[in-house]
Each structure stands twice: as structure tokens, then as C-alpha cells.
Design an enzyme around this catalytic site. Structure first.
Site, PDB file in Angstrom:
ATOM      1  N   GLY A 176       0.825  -1.204   0.000  1.00 48.72           N
ATOM      2  CA  GLY A 176       0.000   0.000   0.000  1.00 48.72           C
ATOM      3  C   GLY A 176       0.854   1.247   0.000  1.00 48.72           C
ATOM      4  CG  ASP A 177       2.845   2.827   3.515  1.00 48.67           C
ATOM      5  OD1 ASP A 177       2.099   3.806   3.435  1.00 48.67           O
ATOM      6  OD2 ASP A 177       3.049   2.216   4.572  1.00 48.67           O
ATOM      7  CG  LEU A 178       6.846  -0.009  -0.546  1.00 54.52           C
ATOM      8  CD1 LEU A 178       7.507  -1.384  -0.635  1.00 54.52           C
ATOM      9  CD2 LEU A 178       7.904   1.075  -0.415  1.00 54.52           C
TER      10      LEU A 178
END
Length: 391
Positions: A176-178
Site C-alpha cells: 500500500g505504502d510503496l
């Protein structure tokens, strides 16, 4: 404020100045990527503790958690309390000479109002602003906070990850973050290209949620076509068989058969020629429909030899296969060394750090890991910066 080190040869963003007001992973990873590409990135942190990931450990190396060290190299760190007029004034001084600002303020928060993009755009018309959120700029979830796991759950990735008869699992990476970091990076560089034509910056937005939807790719189009709810397949592929992990006598490895000719080659290598002529398996569509029957036959045979023996035999036959390596094996692999993907840099408190380098080369030159992730407030040496930091 001290001058940053001179960019190396592979520095296509040299001369671009970035003010990084983000924290955790998505924003810092995007700004680290900009710094890897030669941009001058200043990370602004709160004087009390700084980026929360500095404490996301163990493990630690020096005083900082390795989580923080993974996303903040090639930057400078200054400390400012952004909720004070003095801290805000210092940020505006920095923005006056900046090309890019990155933030992940929660929608509706005090800082989101203080650094509203409309006011920033009017004051700094050439500035490119990237805002990263959990769920996007509109919709019923707009104001909700969210970490990576929340995005993986709410955007469907966990429903696709895990064994068929097991519980849903999050991906091993913080996808999600990456995902938001990498799409945000695309947005920033695209906006800079357009600014070169128009002279004006842009307000660029992305979120953990919407980038996960974009990465569904073939899962989404299959659902749109059939209306069916996808199910977890473990290491299996929804559209190709055999294309998954199998167990040998001493561990697991993967076989990736992408066409019917390769399947016939696999059958020959496994001494299973009869399977190649079985109408249940002659085409990929038939193999997908009869996945369980085929895998039962393959599993029985593959358990008789070792991972090394099967990988050697299949590679010799031209069938894509690979052992499932652990990270210690990956970073000891000659291929990793040949690519120069691990670089070392000296940290003022932690000593020598190993870092995974930027994965794109320019004319054969990989961007360098120039400086270690900064200690908190390491670059608070400008009188005006120090004044804002003390506020």
C-alpha cells in the site's frame, strides 16, 4: 544550512529542490527516490522524536530503527514545529526556492489547512505539491486515516493473498505504502515535465487505496469480465497453469509455464510425456480448468528430487524455474553483486550502513547512495532554521 554533496553522474533530477513534510513510508520513499535521482531533498521533522519510523524497531542500527533507515538516505534533516508561526514561516522560506513539496497531512487536520494547496499554488505558482492520503481526495472514506495494512485490507490485496483454505494474509512488502510512493513519484516527475512547457506547477494527489486498485491489473479485468469474486490461490496464478511454487524433497521452488510449447517441454523434462497429450492439459485454458488434477500429478513427481536437481534440469531444458530464496541468500547471490544493487555508506552514529540502491540505471550508471539517512536535526545549522526549530 549546509550544502548537499555534489550529485553523481547519474542524477537526472540534479538542481530540483524538494521540501519533504511527509512521514512514515509512502512519502519518505517517494522523496528518497527523488534524492537518489539527484534532487536536493530536505526532510522536515518535529523536534520531539522526528519521523515516527525512527522508533519502529527493533531492529535498530545506531539510535534509529532500520525501518527509518530504509527510506531516508540522500536527504538532510531539519527540525521544525509546524504548528507554530515560526516553524511555518521557515517552511515558507524553504518553499520560496523549492520545486516540489511532499506531504501526507490527514485531510481536515490543522496542518492540511495551514498548508492548503490552493494558497500554496497562488503563492508559489511553479511549485509541484504531492499529497498522499489513505483513501483519496473524495468519497465517504476521504477523512479516514490508514496505514499500509488498512489499505491492503480495504483495497482487496489481502483477499487475494494466502492459501485457498487459509486466512487472508498481507503481502510481505508494504505494498500500500510503496504503491503510493511509486505512483506519487510518477506524478511528480510528470508534473515537472509539464512545468517545463507551461511554467506552472500542479497539485498532484494519490492514495494508498487508489494505487492498490491500479495494481490489481488482471485481477480487476477478470472480475469485470466474469462478475465472479476472485479467490486466493496461494502461489498459483489465476490465468496460467502450471505457474506456482512446488515442493521438492528438500524445499520449495517455482515453475513458470507461460505457453503450451513450454508445457510440452516441461512434460518431457519430467518424463511425463503422456500429460502433454492428455486433452485435459493440452491447452492453457484446459490446464486452468483442471488445475487440481494437473498439480496432483506434478506434486507427486516433483517431491522425488531436490530443489537444486529440479532447477538444474528444468533450466537446461529451457523451462523457467527458480529456488525460493531467503533474503540472506538473495544478498549473497552473485547476480545481486553483479548489478551493484547493494551500496555502503557511512552513518555518523551507526557506522557502515548497507543500502539497496535505486533500481534504474542511466547510460549504464546507477544512481549512488551519496549520504546516509540523517540523524534527527542533523542539518539544523542555519540560524533561521534553528530559530524555527526551537519554537
Amino acid at each position: 544550512m549546509s550544502e548537499p554533496p555534489a550529485p553523481p553522474q547519474a542524477a537526472p533530477l540534479a538542481g530540483i529542490k524538494v521540501v519533504d513534510l511527509s512521514k512514515i513510508l509512502a512519502g519518505p520513499y517517494a522523496t528518497m527516490s527523488l534524492a537518489d535521482l539527484g534532487a536536493d531533498v530536505t526532510k522536515v521533522e518535529h523536534p520531539e522524536g522526528g519521523d515516527p519510523t525512527r522508533r519502529w524497531g527493533p531492529p535498530f542500527q545506531g539510535e534509529d530503527a532500520t525501518y527509518y533507515l530504509a527510506a531516508n538516505r540522500n536527504k538532510r534533516s531539519v527540525t521544525l514545529d509546524l504548528k507554530t508561526p515560526e516553524g511555518q514561516a521557515e517552511v515558507h522560506r524553504m518553499l520560496a526556492g523549492a520545486d516540489v513539496m511532499v506531504e501526507n497531512f490527514r485531510p481536515g487536520s490543522t496542518l492540511a489547512r495551514v498548508f492548503d494547496y490552493r494558497a500554496l499554488t497562488e503563492r508559489y505558482p511553479r511549485l509541484v505539491v504531492l499529497h498522499i492520503s489513505a483513501f483519496g481526495e473524495t468519497g465517504p472514506l476521504r477523512d479516514e486515516p490508514g496505514y499500509d495494512m488498512v489499505a491492503q485490507a480495504s483495497a482487496g490485496l489481502m483477499s487475494l493473498t494466502g492459501e485457498t483454505d487459509g486466512p487472508p494474509l498481507k503481502a510481505g512488502f508494504a505494498m500500500g505504502d510503496l504503491g503510493a510512493a511509486l505512483f506519487g513519484l510518477v506524478g511528480i516527475t510528470s508534473a515537472l515535465v509539464e512545468r517545463a512547457r507551461t511554467g506552472r506547477g500542479q497539485y498532484v494527489t494519490t492514495s494508498l487505496y487508489e494505487t492498490q486498485l491500479a495494481l490489481h491489473a488482471n485481477w480487476a479485468t477478470a472480475h469485470f469480465a466474469t462478475g465472479e469474486r476472485p479467490t486466493r490461490l496461494g502461489s498459483g496464478h489465476p490465468s496460467l497453469v502450471p505457474y506456482q511454487a512446488y515442493e521438492a524433497s528438500d524445499g520449495h521452488f517455482v515453475i513458470a509455464v507461460g505457453n503450451d510449447a513450454l508445457f510440452r517441454t516441461l512434460c518431457a523434462a519430467l518424463d511425463l510425456d503422456a500429460l502433454a497429450d492428455d486433452e485435459r492439459f493440452t491447452t492453457n485454458a484446459a490446464r486452468v480448468a483442471n488445475r487440481d488434477d494437473l498439480n496432483a500429478r506434478l506434486t507427486d513427481v516433483l517431491a522425488r528430487r531436490t530443489v537444486g536437481e529440479w532447477c538444474d534440469a528444468l533450466k537446461a531444458a529451457g523451462v523457467p524455474a527458480a529456488p525460493i530464496r531467503h533474503l540472506d541468500e538473495v544478498y549473497a547471490c552473485p547476480q545481486t553483486a553483479a548489478l551493484g544493487m547493494v551500496q555502503e555508506v557511512e552513518h555518523p552514529a551507526a557506522g557502515t550502513l548497507r543500502q539497496v540502491a535505486f533500481p534504474v540505471s542511466f547510460n549504464g550508471v546507477r544512481p549512488a547512495v551519496r549520504t546516509a539517512p540523517p540523524t534527527l536535526g542533523q542539518h539544523d545549522d542555519n540560524p533561521r532554521t534553528q530559530q524555527g526549530a526551537r519554537a
